[in-house]
Design a protein around this motif. Structure first.
Motif, short mmCIF file in Angstrom:
data_model
loop_
_atom_site.label_atom_id
_atom_site.label_comp_id
_atom_site.label_asym_id
_atom_site.label_seq_id
_atom_site.Cartn_x
_atom_site.Cartn_y
_atom_site.Cartn_z
N ILE A 95 0.83 -1.21 0.00
CA ILE A 95 0.00 0.00 0.00
C ILE A 95 0.87 1.26 0.00
N TRP A 145 12.25 -6.78 3.72
CA TRP A 145 11.73 -6.81 5.10
C TRP A 145 10.71 -7.93 5.27
N ILE A 154 2.35 -4.44 4.71
CA ILE A 154 1.44 -3.29 4.72
C ILE A 154 2.07 -2.14 5.48
N LEU A 155 2.54 -2.46 6.70
CA LEU A 155 3.10 -1.41 7.56
C LEU A 155 4.41 -0.88 6.99
N VAL A 156 5.29 -1.78 6.53
CA VAL A 156 6.60 -1.34 6.04
C VAL A 156 6.44 -0.47 4.80
N LEU A 158 3.92 1.30 3.85
CA LEU A 158 3.32 2.59 4.17
C LEU A 158 4.32 3.51 4.85
N MET A 159 5.08 2.98 5.82
CA MET A 159 6.08 3.80 6.51
C MET A 159 7.10 4.34 5.51
N LEU A 160 7.50 3.49 4.56
CA LEU A 160 8.49 3.94 3.57
C LEU A 160 7.89 5.01 2.65
N LEU A 162 5.85 7.33 3.73
CA LEU A 162 5.96 8.57 4.51
C LEU A 162 7.40 9.07 4.50
N VAL A 163 8.37 8.13 4.54
CA VAL A 163 9.79 8.52 4.46
C VAL A 163 10.08 9.15 3.10
N GLN A 166 9.22 12.72 2.87
CA GLN A 166 10.21 13.58 3.54
C GLN A 166 11.47 13.71 2.70
N GLN B 265 14.04 17.14 7.78
CA GLN B 265 13.25 16.08 7.12
C GLN B 265 13.67 14.71 7.62
N SER B 269 11.27 12.06 9.69
CA SER B 269 11.00 10.69 9.27
C SER B 269 11.57 9.67 10.26
N TYR B 272 9.14 7.02 11.52
CA TYR B 272 8.80 6.03 10.50
C TYR B 272 9.96 5.05 10.33
N VAL B 276 10.09 0.97 10.99
CA VAL B 276 10.53 -0.05 10.01
C VAL B 276 11.61 -0.94 10.63
#
Lengths: 366, 303
Positions: A95, A145, A154-156, A158-160, A162-163, A166, B265, B269, B272, B276
């Motif tokens: 996702i 991962w 799903i979590l990984v 999505l977190m990436l 957001l990264v 940035q 930035q 992050s 997050y 991970v």
């Protein structure tokens, strides 16, 4: 059975055969349902529902100019959704396509930003290729991962994502900021050869729409006709059977994520090399998330996705129209997208189930 | 105040949105339901609480309204995922998108407005201890969240209610055979999770950073879902995980304020990236996940 005062309640009963008819009518029914719900919401907000309906769902198709804009937005949605659907059918839930899209845009932008004086017809094709590889590279983190560390994709992913957002901010505020750009967070404008050629003269529709269509065709061949695609689907439907048959789960996950990342990266590259012509903060207006809805609404089928991508693109253009003509906040599009997916998920429940009215009691009629 | 004191004093408050949302998700997951819509539930709770407080309704009413609104949205999830037996991942994503959309829609005319937060209640003597004293001066919601953590832990450890919820999540067929209403328990667990997600959003918007900005939840709902995995479905470890994330987000704030020369930035992050990395470390212990995980998580129940 004696009629009693017990309430008559609807119960879902499994069908003997999945209903193909329901599968085909579910998307239009869902669209109708979501439209009704959202028009109700607009009435509550004090807007004229007829005007919003006209601006949002009809206007995108009424003039050639606005329909060409729909086609322009269809490209990235189609690409990303085709890639995601392959993974979803294998039950690999990537996702974070939004992040893979952003990385694709960043990788592609590196060429014109580092070689602003370069000329030649090789520039835009290599941007697309490098962008696609960038997206696949970002997705490969999630694959690693998931496969090696057993972490939830799903979590990984999505977190990436957001990264990635940035990382884009960092580049645009720092090293890649246009020095003559009045401090706006955007890169220099790219040279002419970094632009994907226009496909339909007089519009902004470019060759990347053809790329998306070709990718759809490839997705169809891969999923419906190839053994590798078959193995992916079996892994999603019956993981144990896939294991007995010797289909490698780790390979399926890698393949799903790499294809998804490749397609999303390609879409990101086509966006900066197409209508935008530079790297900006607003390169993606949630395409990566909207494409999830596109994939489901198209029944995770390459042909269905062509239609749902067009619909979602029209919704974006229609949302912009309604913002101008009916003073509808742009967030209304997100509300529409969310409710459309919910309505669809309700509608497809009837592919496998049918509704039966029964007395509410333990086993009274069964 | 130096950086250590700053982090110690603020850690619990920063952890509270994570903690409340993760506890709510824990209860839903223990009952076998994977609700990925937490981000949207928090966003909806946040905007509702902000509007109520901004309009002068007060914090209590703000939290109640937020809890109700998010519970209502989580019941939409329950009806579609449990009633219609739709794919829980897809329904959760849709609820997330819908909740974020609704929050942007409702909050449009409140953008960048602020409200007053809540006063700190200090424990006598303890809050005067140097360096760690700040830990004992917290607002009422933090104290109540700690109480809720203990209550949820005790419910799972000692009560029949906790046992029924776990049975429904572990083996719904057996629970049904024993006469427990599987679907009703799952509905209740999802609604409870919704209420807590609403509170979490409310805390973020009217106490922790009492201002409204679209997208202010900024992934905290997703981190909360990850926290349930970090905590391997155990209340105590989820609490520790939430504290870790509270500390990480404060540390990145402190680093930005002191201007260590690290890009802001990268610092933004940080939560997050930590998610991970920790997710990778915990998940690679497959035995641990299998032992503590919920057997029927995400699977629809059919008699």
């Amino acid at each position: 059975m004696i009629a009693s005062s017990r309430p008559f309640l609807p119960v879902l009963v499994r069908r003997e055969h999945a209903s193909l008819t329901v599968k085909l009518v579910a998307p239009p029914v869902a669209l109708g349902l979501a439209t009704l719900l959202n028009l109700g919401l607009y009435v509550l907000m004090g807007r004229d529902p007829v005007a919003v309906f006209h601006a949002m769902l009809l206007e995108p198709f009424l003039s050639w100019v606005s329909f060409s804009e729909v086609l322009l937005k269809t490209g990235p949605l189609l690409l990303i959704a085709q890639g995601l659907a392959i993974g979803f059918r294998a039950k690999v839930f990537n996702i974070g396509a939004e992040g893979q899209f952003i990385l694709g845009a960043i990788f592609a932008s590196a060429i014109p930003i580092w070689f602003p004086a370069a000329t030649g017809q090789w520039i835009w094709p290599s941007m697309l290729v490098i962008g696609a590889l960038g997206g696949a590279l970002w997705a490969s983190l999630t694959a690693f991962w998931r496969v090696r560390l057993n972490a939830n994709e799903i979590l990984v992913s999505l977190m990436l994502a957001l990264v990635a957002a940035q990382l884009l901010n960092y580049l645009l505020l720092g090293p890649w900021k246009d020095p003559a750009g009045f401090n706006f967070p955007q890169s220099v404008m790219f040279q002419y050869d970094a632009m994907v050629p226009i496909l339909i003269p007089g519009t902004r529709v470019n060759v990347s729409l053809l790329v998306a269509v070709a990718f759809s065709l490839a997705a169809w061949v891969f999923m419906q006709r190839s053994f590798a695609g078959y193995k992916l689907q079996v892994g999603g439907l019956a993981p144990h059977a896939a294991g007995y048959a010797g289909f490698n789960e780790g390979r399926a996950i890698w393949l799903s994520l790499l294809i998804g990342g490749f397609a999303a990266g390609l879409a990101g590259a086509a966006e900066v090399a197409g209508p935008l012509g530079q790297l900006q903060r607003s390169i993606s207006t949630g395409y990566g998330y909207a494409a999830i809805i596109v994939a489901y609404l198209g029944g995770l089928h390459p042909v269905g996705i062509v239609f749902s991508a067009l619909l979602m693109a029209a919704l974006y253009i229609g949302g912009d129209n309604a913002m101008v003509s009916a003073n509808l906040p742009v967030a209304a599009v997100r509300v529409f997208q969310g409710s459309l997916l919910l309505a669809y998920l309700v509608a497809i429940a009837f592919v496998r189930y049918r509704l039966v009215w029964r007395h509410a009691a333990h086993g009274s009629t069964s | 105040m130096n950086a250590v004191e700053f982090i110690v004093a603020g850690m619990l408050a920063a952890a509270t949105p994570f903690l409340l949302a993760a506890l709510g998700e824990l209860v839903a997951e223990r009952a076998g339901v994977l609700n990925l819509g937490v981000e949207g539930l928090m966003a909806l709770g946040a905007v509702i609480a902000f509007i109520v407080v901004y309009q002068g309704g007060g914090h209590l009413l703000g939290f109640l309204a937020a809890g109700l609104a998010s519970a209502a949205l989580s019941l939409v999830f329950a009806v579609i995922a449990l009633g219609f037996r739709a794919n829980q991942v897809a329904v959760g994503l849709a609820i997330g998108i819908l909740g974020q959309g609704l929050s942007a829609l409702f909050g449009k005319s409140y953008e960048s407005l602020t409200v007053r937060g809540l006063p700190k209640l200090s424990l006598p003597w303890l809050s005067d201890i140097p360096v760690v004293g700040g830990l004992f001066a917290q607002d009422i919601v933090v104290w109540l969240s700690l109480a809720a953590t203990v209550a949820i832990w005790a419910t799972f450890a000692y009560t029949k209610t906790g046992l029924v919820v776990r049975a429904v999540g572990e083996n719904p067929k057996a629970a049904h055979a024993l006469g427990y209403p599987v679907i009703a328990v799952r509905f209740a667990a999802v609604a409870f999770g919704g209420v807590l997600a609403g509170f979490a959003g409310a805390y973020a918007a009217v106490v922790y950073t009492p201002l409204w900005a679209d997208g202010m939840i900024a992934g905290r709902g997703w981190i909360a879902i990850a926290l349930v995995v970090f905590g391997t479905w155990l209340t105590s470890r989820i609490f520790l995980g939430a504290c870790l994330f509270g500390a990480v987000s404060l540390a990145s704030l402190a680093a930005q304020a002191t201007g260590l020369g690290v890009s802001s930035q990268l610092l933004s992050s940080l939560p997050y990236l930590v998610t991970v990395i920790v997710l990778g470390i915990i998940s690679s212990n497959r035995r641990l996940l299998k032992l503590n995980g919920v057997a029927s998580l995400g699977e629809p129940f059919e008699r």
